[in-house]
Design a protein around this motif. Structure first.
Motif: not given
Length: 270
Positions: A84-85, A211-217
């Motif tokens: 997500w942004s 861009m600045d992100l929120i990441v889930a793996l």
């Protein structure tokens, strides 16, 4: 030629026609795979190291210009990713647009991952594998129950729900995932299959944030993986400062669609 074969041939002809019209110019040739085992990272650039155990998930914030290296240091596994942004989490990874805009589901070095706003979230700056899934999605409780005895086993859908909640989001915010190291193949009649030789110990991919992100793996067995036992291997993750892209950076210039995506980034201040 059968009616089905005729329809497939006509759809292919029309697809190629639209692709030529959409691109408007010849895309740059993409390079071969990165060397298995990894391109060495500058120790000073490394920000964090993590190991995701089999069946588990991990979340992180990622600044523009930072990158994630996902690597199969412990054996084959598949890693599902959503993002997500950070500025506005209603903007999220969109794998349908990633495939559609670039006219291919074959993700490898030189490709980019698009958001649902037509902006570039990630660039694939290194990739030893080239066997990633942007078609099927991740596992869920039902797919695991149908395949494995002795459950329940952890699955990607539930992992991503937990990851979203941990990031202040909920299940309605979760986009469809892209699965790395998932060698899904499409047969001549459109049937999905699995090429087990498409990934191996030492494979890795580097994803540069645009861009600045929120990441889930999520590290769970892919729903098409024919391995009879549920035993995903741990996956190594390294967050690092990526080298600044050059003016002729491959990901930014390989296709006219990528150029437009980065123009959209610039217009939004990314």
């Amino acid at each position: 030629m059968s009616d089905d074969a005729s329809a497939i041939a006509e759809n292919r002809r029309r697809y190629e026609e639209l692709k030529r019209a959409g691109q408007g110019h010849a895309p740059r040739a993409l390079p071969g795979p990165s060397p298995r085992g990894g391109v060495p990272l500058d120790a000073a650039a490394i920000l964090h190291r993590e190991t995701i155990p089999g069946g588990w998930y991990w979340t992180t914030a990622l600044k523009a210009g930072e990158a994630l290296r996902l690597s199969l240091d412990h054996g084959p596994s598949s890693v599902a990713l959503v993002a997500w942004s950070a500025a506005d989490p209603s903007e999220r990874l969109n794998y349908a647009d990633t495939v559609k805009v670039q006219w291919t589901a074959a993700l490898r070095k030189g490709r980019v991952l698009f958001s649902d706003m037509g902006r570039v979230m990630f660039s694939l700056i290194e990739d030893s594998c080239g066997s990633h899934d942007a078609l099927v999605g991740g596992s869920n409780a039902a797919s695991n129950a149908a395949r494995y005895a002795g459950g329940p086993h952890r699955n990607t859908r539930d992992n991503l729900v937990l990851a979203a909640l941990k990031s202040g989001l909920d299940r309605r915010d979760i986009p469809a995932c892209i699965s790395f190291f998932a060698p899904v193949v499409v047969g001549p009649e459109g049937r999905l299959g699995w090429n087990a030789s498409g990934r191996a110990l030492g494979d890795f991919v580097d994803l540069r944030a645009e861009m600045d992100l929120i990441v889930a793996l999520s590290n769970c067995t892919h729903p098409l993986d024919p391995t009879p036992d549920y035993a995903p291997n741990p996956v190594a993750v390294t967050r690092f400062r990526a080298p600044a892209p050059a003016a002729d950076d491959l990901c930014r210039t390989a296709t006219i669609e990528a150029v437009r995506g980065f123009e959209n980034n610039a217009a939004a201040g990314f």
